[in-house]
Design a protein around this motif. Structure first.
Motif, mmCIF file in Angstrom:
data_model
loop_
_atom_site.group_PDB
_atom_site.id
_atom_site.type_symbol
_atom_site.label_atom_id
_atom_site.label_comp_id
_atom_site.label_asym_id
_atom_site.label_seq_id
_atom_site.Cartn_x
_atom_site.Cartn_y
_atom_site.Cartn_z
ATOM 1 N N SER A 521 0.728 -0.949 0.014
ATOM 2 C CA SER A 521 -0.057 -0.049 0.116
ATOM 3 C C SER A 521 0.834 1.438 -0.055
ATOM 4 N N LEU A 522 0.190 2.210 -0.431
ATOM 5 C CA LEU A 522 1.114 3.571 -0.689
ATOM 6 C C LEU A 522 0.176 4.683 -0.267
ATOM 7 N N SER A 523 0.415 5.639 0.125
ATOM 8 C CA SER A 523 -0.311 6.834 0.338
ATOM 9 C C SER A 523 -0.361 7.715 -0.874
ATOM 10 N N SER A 525 -0.021 10.506 -1.761
ATOM 11 C CA SER A 525 1.236 11.694 -1.883
ATOM 12 C C SER A 525 2.280 10.750 -2.382
ATOM 13 N N GLU A 526 2.422 9.247 -1.815
ATOM 14 C CA GLU A 526 3.426 8.594 -2.272
ATOM 15 C C GLU A 526 3.355 8.143 -3.994
ATOM 16 N N VAL A 527 2.037 7.909 -4.132
ATOM 17 C CA VAL A 527 1.664 7.543 -5.382
ATOM 18 C C VAL A 527 2.036 8.641 -6.479
ATOM 19 N N GLY A 529 4.303 10.807 -5.918
ATOM 20 C CA GLY A 529 5.644 10.661 -6.194
ATOM 21 C C GLY A 529 6.168 9.932 -7.482
ATOM 22 N N LEU A 530 5.538 8.897 -7.840
ATOM 23 C CA LEU A 530 5.701 7.894 -8.748
ATOM 24 C C LEU A 530 5.609 8.669 -10.097
ATOM 25 N N ARG A 563 -4.884 6.116 1.663
ATOM 26 C CA ARG A 563 -3.828 5.105 1.101
ATOM 27 C C ARG A 563 -4.584 4.224 0.009
#
Length: 635
Positions: A521-523, A525-527, A529-530, A563
């Motif tokens: 899982s990713l937040s 905001s982390e997604v 960043g991809l 998430r």
């Protein structure tokens, strides 16, 4: 005194005992927040009473003795029994109108010394004759041991003779399982609301009666609703708002001795249902909106609706109108008190703010100590004050999170002071429109630019704009839900995010369920960043941006608590009332390809006959039904 139930407070609760009385007040003044069959209560006769007063209240000597023993059980000394109680009487207002002719009431006795409150129910007939319900007397008490462990106890005078009708007299198990845990939570939180109680400016009993009448009268609109919006929410919300205004206006007529019904103009009327109801109930008025709706044609010629862009200016004053209405009026909201003030000295207004707009663009936060919603409500109240209104605030009972309304029913200045007050209004608006950092929301619609000077001020000639930066919304509503993005673009984002999630657990045994990789899982905001900056820029143009795209692709993703997860269709999906799901049956119509069958390294976790999506082109069955008839269906 039989103890029916007790519940302990969490350790270290510092809000007690004050929090207990705050929680009790919620149950006394607003029982409808727990008992959904009530519209509210009317509380009267607040005073301190002693034993002699209580004897007169109860009439029956035997009942007085039983009740007194019930209330003073545990008194440590004789003089404590003589200590007065804080007394009040509440009258229940049920939601249904067919609850009988008797008034259902309760005598409420607060004993602050022993931290307990007693409820003594009785019924009153049309002639004012009261009959007590001895079997339904109950008590809630706060108990503590060594000032460390606190608990809440529920006791009843006579369990065996308890009567329940599910409205004014709930079942004893309900008091234990539903009421007591909520009292504990309220007492622990001990938080006061930022806003006033619901319907604080109206007689609740009149509101309840009229709401039921209007609901029965207009509920058929739900079945013929032609818009894409949820009919139940919008129909019953507008019924509730209409009820509020009709009761408010009836009270105003009674207070001022008026006979003619108030006239109105609804600015930004949307679907026009509120205008339709108010007109049908005898109030002359009309609605104006920049965009015509399909449902307008269903109302008939008596409902006056105009398709017109509203620009705050001399061209949009309503000197002969009693009330201006702004129901979720968005960018017009801060202007409505201004338009009302400049229309005539007697013009009043009602606004129900939703989206946060300033005079010339989006509203910019200035106070971090308040919620954004509270800060915006305070801003509109400030506008109202500057415009010269005595401003009232209330909270509606509608199926919406934005329920606080503001009303300007009278002025705080004399008519002779109008020129001076107008100067204050103009200066205030100019200062807001020219303040640094104001985000102006542009559109393609003209805004009478020829009437405004280069410094942002206006000439003041008829038809001129009052705010240099104001832009009405476009006549054609832009599609901003990621649906307009190219399919290849969306598929590329979905594949990139899904591969990143699957790569987090590939080959390490983590996140797998029966050997099928569920990914990590990713937040959000982390997604983000991809993805590249150009991708994010395109998404930012869409309402909701990245998160909307992920939610739209719910076949692949599950978004919870900020998430993102890979969806496993073997797991039972949470129930949603707005989505109809049917089990997949043999030969079922499959109009979309299964993403997992095509892209997951291990394929789809379901067999083709159990999957709601097509496993290959041979399994695909394009729909022949019109899109309109299947728009609300989802797997």
């Amino acid at each position: 005194m039989p103890k029916l139930f007790d519940i302990k407070f969490p350790g270290g609760c510092k809000s007690l005992p004050d929090g207990f009385w705050s929680a009790v007040d919620v149950w006394i003044k607003k029982p409808h927040v727990v008992n959904k069959r009530l519209c509210g209560v009317k509380e009267t006769d607040s005073k301190d009473v002693d034993q002699d007063d209580l004897r007169l209240l109860l009439h029956d000597p035997e009942l007085f003795t039983d009740a007194l023993l019930f209330m003073i059980t545990g008194a440590s000394a004789a003089h404590e029994a003589d200590k007065p109680w804080s007394s009040s009487v509440r009258t229940f207002i049920p939601k249904v109108n067919c609850y009988g002719t008797n008034l259902h009431k309760e005598i409420i006795l607060k004993d602050f010394g022993r931290q307990r409150v007693t409820f003594i129910p009785f019924e009153e007939d049309a002639e004012g004759k009261a009959s007590l319900r001895k079997g339904n007397i109950y008590q809630i008490q706060l108990c503590n041991q060594d000032c460390e462990e606190w608990s809440l106890e529920l006791c009843a005078l006579s369990v065996d003779s308890w009567f329940s009708d599910g409205v004014a007299y709930p079942k004893l198990p309900w008091l234990s399982s539903d009421l007591l845990p909520k009292l504990v939570r309220w007492a622990t939180e001990c938080r006061s609301s930022e806003f006033r109680s619901t319907l604080s400016l109206l007689p609740v009993e009149k509101y309840s009666l009229m709401y039921q009448q209007l609901k029965d009268k207009y509920k058929a609109m739900v079945k013929v609703w032609p818009e894409v919006t949820d009919p139940e929410k919008f129909v019953y919300e507008d019924v509730a708002i209409a009820t509020y205004l009709l009761v408010l206006w009836a009270e105003e007529r009674a207070e001022k001795g008026l006979t003619a019904r108030q006239s109105f103009v609804d600015l930004g009327c949307g679907n026009g249902l509120l205008v339709h109801i108010l007109t049908n109930e005898g109030h002359p008025g009309r609605g104006i909106d920049v965009r015509r709706r399909k449902i307008w044609d269903m109302y008939g010629p008596q409902t006056l609706l105009e398709e017109k862009a509203i620009t705050p200016s001399e061209s949009f004053l309503f000197p002969g109108t009693d009330w201006l209405i702004g129901n979720h009026s968005d960018e017009l909201t801060p202007w409505i008190p201004v338009i009302a003030a400049r229309s005539s000295y007697s013009c009043r207004y009602f606004v129900l703010p939703c989206c946060f707009f300033d005079f010339c663009g989006k509203y910019q936060r200035r106070q971090c100590k308040k919620s954004q919603y509270k800060e915006y409500i305070d801003f509109i109240a400030e506008v109202s004050q500057v415009c010269g209104f005595n401003t009232d605030e209330d909270c509606l009972r509608i199926p919406s999170t934005k329920r606080v309304c503001l009303l300007g029913k009278s002025r705080n200045y004399q008519l002779s002071d109008e020129p001076e007050v107008e100067q204050q209004r103009a200066h205030y608006i100019h200062s807001r429109c020219t303040a640094p950092g104001v985000t102006v929301q542009r559109s393609d619609v003209s805004n009478d630019e020829d009437c405004c000077n280069g410094d942002g001020s206006c000439n003041g000639t008829p038809g001129s704009s009052w705010g240099a930066g104001f832009q009405p919304r476009d006549r054609v509503e832009a599609v901003r839900n990621c649906a307009a993005l190219p399919r290849d673009f969306v598929d590329g984002v979905v594949l990139r995010v899904a591969n990143a999630l699957l790569g987090m657990t590939a080959g390490d045994g983590e996140g797998s369920c029966r050997d099928w990789n569920q990914g990590g899982s990713l937040s959000v905001s982390e997604v983000a960043g991809l993805l590249g900056q150009e991708t994010l820029r395109l998404l930012k143009k869409e309402c909701g941006g990245l998160q909307t795209l992920l939610r739209n692709n719910h076949q692949v993703f599950r978004v919870e608590g900020g998430r993102v997860y890979i969806r496993d269709w073997r797991e039972k999906m949470p129930f949603r009332a707005d989505v109809k799901r049917k089990p997949v049956t043999p030969g079922a119509l499959k109009t979309r390809l299964c993403w997992f069958h095509a892209h997951h390294p291990q394929g789809c976790p379901l067999q083709a006959e159990s999957c709601a999506f097509a496993h290959g082109a041979h399994d695909l069955r394009p729909s022949t039904r019109p899109l309109k008839k299947i728009k609300n269906e989802a797997f």
